[in-house]
Design a protein around this motif. Structure first.
Motif, PDB file in Angstrom:
ATOM      1  N   MET A 325      47.483  42.169  40.881  1.00 18.04           N
ATOM      2  CA  MET A 325      46.292  41.345  41.089  1.00 18.04           C
ATOM      3  C   MET A 325      45.029  42.206  41.131  1.00 18.04           C
ATOM      4  O   MET A 325      43.938  41.701  41.416  1.00 18.04           O
ATOM      5  CB  MET A 325      46.429  40.566  42.402  1.00 18.04           C
ATOM      6  N   CYS A 534      44.931  29.758  44.101  1.00 18.99           N
ATOM      7  CA  CYS A 534      45.617  29.127  42.973  1.00 18.99           C
ATOM      8  C   CYS A 534      44.616  28.476  42.016  1.00 18.99           C
ATOM      9  O   CYS A 534      44.755  28.574  40.792  1.00 18.99           O
ATOM     10  CB  CYS A 534      46.617  28.084  43.480  1.00 18.99           C
ATOM     11  N   SER A 537      42.887  31.034  39.979  1.00 20.10           N
ATOM     12  CA  SER A 537      43.800  31.691  39.041  1.00 20.10           C
ATOM     13  C   SER A 537      44.092  30.812  37.826  1.00 20.10           C
ATOM     14  O   SER A 537      44.729  31.258  36.868  1.00 20.10           O
ATOM     15  CB  SER A 537      45.120  32.023  39.735  1.00 20.10           C
ATOM     16  N   HIS A 539      45.764  27.835  38.007  1.00 23.42           N
ATOM     17  CA  HIS A 539      47.026  27.104  38.162  1.00 23.42           C
ATOM     18  C   HIS A 539      46.805  25.607  37.986  1.00 23.42           C
ATOM     19  O   HIS A 539      45.832  25.035  38.475  1.00 23.42           O
ATOM     20  CB  HIS A 539      47.626  27.372  39.541  1.00 23.42           C
ATOM     21  N   LEU A 548      50.669  33.576  42.246  1.00 29.93           N
ATOM     22  CA  LEU A 548      49.452  34.372  42.079  1.00 29.93           C
ATOM     23  C   LEU A 548      49.689  35.701  41.374  1.00 29.93           C
ATOM     24  O   LEU A 548      48.731  36.431  41.078  1.00 29.93           O
ATOM     25  CB  LEU A 548      48.826  34.641  43.455  1.00 29.93           C
ATOM     26  N   SER A 551      47.338  37.633  38.702  1.00 34.09           N
ATOM     27  CA  SER A 551      46.046  36.964  38.573  1.00 34.09           C
ATOM     28  C   SER A 551      44.942  37.871  39.123  1.00 34.09           C
ATOM     29  O   SER A 551      44.770  38.010  40.335  1.00 34.09           O
ATOM     30  CB  SER A 551      46.033  35.630  39.330  1.00 34.09           C
ATOM     31  N   GLU A 553      41.769  37.315  38.881  1.00 28.59           N
ATOM     32  CA  GLU A 553      40.735  36.488  39.494  1.00 28.59           C
ATOM     33  C   GLU A 553      41.056  36.225  40.961  1.00 28.59           C
ATOM     34  O   GLU A 553      40.191  36.337  41.843  1.00 28.59           O
ATOM     35  CB  GLU A 553      40.607  35.152  38.737  1.00 28.59           C
TER      36      GLU A 553
END
Length: 652
Positions: A325, A534, A537, A539, A548, A551, A553
């Protein structure tokens, strides 16, 4: 005549009390006259330097004891903790010599307030020492308890709670065996602690009042920096209660299948049959209540063993979750000094924990890792704590802490929500998600709900009870405990209770003087944080399927939020966390997460006579002896003035 003047009528007396309470809202904190900003900044620099040194020595001594339990290490730990108490007491005295609430610099003012409003430092030396030793005595008495085994005459009474009793409460399905351990534990802990706790309440209230607070509960709530924290918590409980009652009703129907007429079809549940000593979470009875027993369970233990997992590999996998991440890797000291496995040459406290040694370099985890699903999740959880330490390490010492009580746990649990999903475990090669169907999803959500939804009312009532004791006094403490548990959890004691029993002491945080509302807030916050991460990301789909992993972001948002530590009021941090959507704690994300399970439970409960629980005279007679006894002896006209006073209080 003079005697009559000293006895105002009830209504006037109540109005005077309300006036005094209103005055408290305008009272300023305990502080002195020194408004010199330069002196305040110099003091804070010295506090930062000396406090880091003291903290490092304490953490080192605690680590040495936790990883090598000897009398020598215990004595050294107690010595360092005493030094820390003296440092905090001296820092408090210096802080309250400043007119700190009027210091011009907002960051300096915030740091000074953090020192000024915490602790019992306003007590005289003898009472301060008495308070400290009293809490130590209560903790030691609690930790020394050992119980006798069930129906084993002549056997040694050497069962400890952590190693033996907690496992029995989770695994046994024998109603009478569970009752034996429930009763034995409460008897061993409650009565011996009651008088000590009464004295503790007196001293805590004295300290709070000397610091300008109404009582010790008022002082405890100050850390939340929110005049409406109790109202906000009550609103959250109200929002979650429909889901909780449907979960409760479903679980009760399954327990009736196991225990028959010992469970009433429309009533509360006895506290000892829910897989936990306090009925605080119910995942211990998942095997009894899982909706679809034939569906595949989310357990990758066998996969880990087949692939030859080691404890080191588990920790490396957890680190890779965070670095994927874009977050920080664990520093060299972490790999050099952490304890990943139980040593064979010494006694060690095996409960998993994350450690910050207050020197901006040394961070560790202590865990007796087993190769199983539970410890895979636990490792990610503990490493999330370390990640939080790493993110805020450049803040001043006083700001090297969570944004608000419960946020550390919320962060770690939000990571757990991501890791413990079929989607993530499949991505890292540990789970074949070809069976990721409706039945498996409902089973999964049921397991999480037994851990989180079932826990929320208990996490709410512990400090509600404690704050009421501080405010209303120590009479009827056990009765008030069970009133709250019945009202919010639908839980009853399995046998009759009296005030002698002092059942609240069966929960460690009560005698150990540890706040509990932070656990309540952490449950709600973890879903709010998870939802925000989420959403950023990208989702889509049900919230419980979000992962996650990888991700960037989500990693950037999480790093930004964690790096502030406690330097900023928490509403601003929640606003940043939710990207401007709210600055409040609310239950909407949690309800969104469990929405598929909620729909399932409502369908299943259509045939149930009652959603939730009905209470009757026999239920309350188990604990409310004072009320039933007194009400039975009072004539109707004698009760009316009491009722009128209560109504006046409510109207005010």
């Amino acid at each position: 005549m003079n005697a009559l003047r000293l006895q105002p009528p009830p209504l006037l007396f109540l109005l005077i009390l309300v006036g005094l309470m209103a005055h408290r809202a305008d009272a300023r904190y305990l502080e002195g006259l020194n408004m010199n900003l330069g002196e305040a900044l110099q003091f804070l620099r010295e506090h930062d330097r000396e406090g880091s040194t003291v903290c490092n020595k304490v953490m080192t001594a605690q680590w040495n004891f936790a990883t090598n339990i000897t009398d020598v290490n215990r004595r050294k730990m107690l010595e360092e903790q005493t030094v820390k108490l003296k440092f905090e007491r001296a820092s408090w005295r210096k802080t309250v010599s400043f007119a700190w609430s009027r210091i011009a610099d907002p960051y300096a003012r915030r740091q000074l307030k953090m020192i000024a409003v915490k602790g019992r430092n306003s007590l005289t030396d003898d009472k301060f020492n008495e308070m400290h030793h009293l809490i130590m005595e209560m903790k030691e008495l609690y930790n020394r308890v050992k119980l006798c085994p069930y129906r084993k005459i002549g056997a040694a009474c050497d069962l400890t709670f952590e190693t033996d009793v907690a496992k029995i409460m989770s695994q046994s399905r024998d109603y009478d065996e569970l009752l034996h351990y429930w009763q034995a534990w409460h008897e061993a802990v409650g009565p011996p602690l009651k008088n000590k706790y009464v004295r503790y309440v007196q001293l805590a209230n004295q300290a709070a009042k000397l610091s300008g607070f109404a009582d010790a509960g008022d002082q405890m709530r100050e850390i939340y920096e929110d005049d409406y924290v109790q109202q906000n918590m009550a609103e959250i409980v109200s929002a979650i209660m429909p889901l909780y009652k449907h979960l409760f009703t479903f679980v009760r129907s399954r327990l009736m299948e196991r225990y028959g007429d010992r469970i009433r079809a429309d009533g509360p549940l006895p506290a000892h049959v829910l897989g936990n000593m306090w009925a605080q979470n119910w995942d211990g009875i998942f095997d009894l209540v899982q909706p679809f027993p034939g569906a595949k369970k989310l357990d990758v233990t066998l996969d880990m063993m087949i692939q030859g997992f080691t404890s080191l590999r588990i920790f490396q996998m957890a680190e890779e979750f965070f670095t994927s991440m874009g977050m920080k890797p664990m520093p060299p000291e972490f790999w050099r000094s952490s304890v990943f496995e139980k040593p064979i040459d010494r006694d060690i406290k095996c409960s998993a924990s994350a450690w910050d040694f207050c020197n901006k370099m040394d961070y560790r985890i202590k865990q007796c890792t087993k190769i199983n699903t539970e410890d895979l999740i636990s490792t990610h959880h503990e490493m999330a704590h370390v990640q939080y330490y790493l993110q805020y390490k450049d803040q001043p010492l006083l700001f090297q802490s969570e944004a608000l009580p419960g946020f550390h746990e919320a962060v770690s649990n939000a990571i757990g929500l991501s890791v413990f999903t079929p989607q993530h475990l499949h991505r890292i090669g540990l789970y074949n998600n070809s069976t990721d169907d409706y039945e498996s999803n409902i089973n999964f959500l049921m397991l999480v709900a037994l851990q989180k939804v079932a826990y929320l009312p208990f996490a709410y009532i512990v400090d509600q009870w404690r704050w009421r004791v501080f405010n209303n006094g120590v009479a009827d403490m056990t009765t008030r405990w069970w009133e709250l548990r019945l009202q919010y959890q639908g839980i009853l004691p399995p046998i009759s209770r009296t005030e002698r029993d002092f059942d609240p002491a069966s929960k460690y945080h009560v005698p150990a003087d540890l706040p509990y509302a932070n656990y309540f807030l952490s449950v709600i916050l973890q879903f709010q944080l998870f939802e925000s991460l989420c959403d950023i990301s990208g989702h889509t789909g049900d919230l419980h399927t979000c992962d996650l992993y990888r991700s960037r972001e989500a990693g950037r948002l999480l790093s930004d939020v964690l790096s502030m530590g406690s330097s900023t009021p928490w509403p601003d941090i929640i606003r940043q966390m939710t990207r401007g959507q709210t600055n409040r704690i609310d239950a909407s994300a949690m309800l969104r997460y469990f929405q598929p399970l909620s729909r399932y439970l409502k369908r299943q409960n259509q045939i149930e006579p009652v959603i939730g629980w009905l209470t009757n005279h026999e239920d309350t007679a188990l604990f409310a002896h004072w009320y039933l006894g007194n009400a039975g002896n009072l004539p109707t006209m004698a009760i009316l003035p009491i009722v009128l006073i209560v109504l006046i209080c409510l109207s005010l």
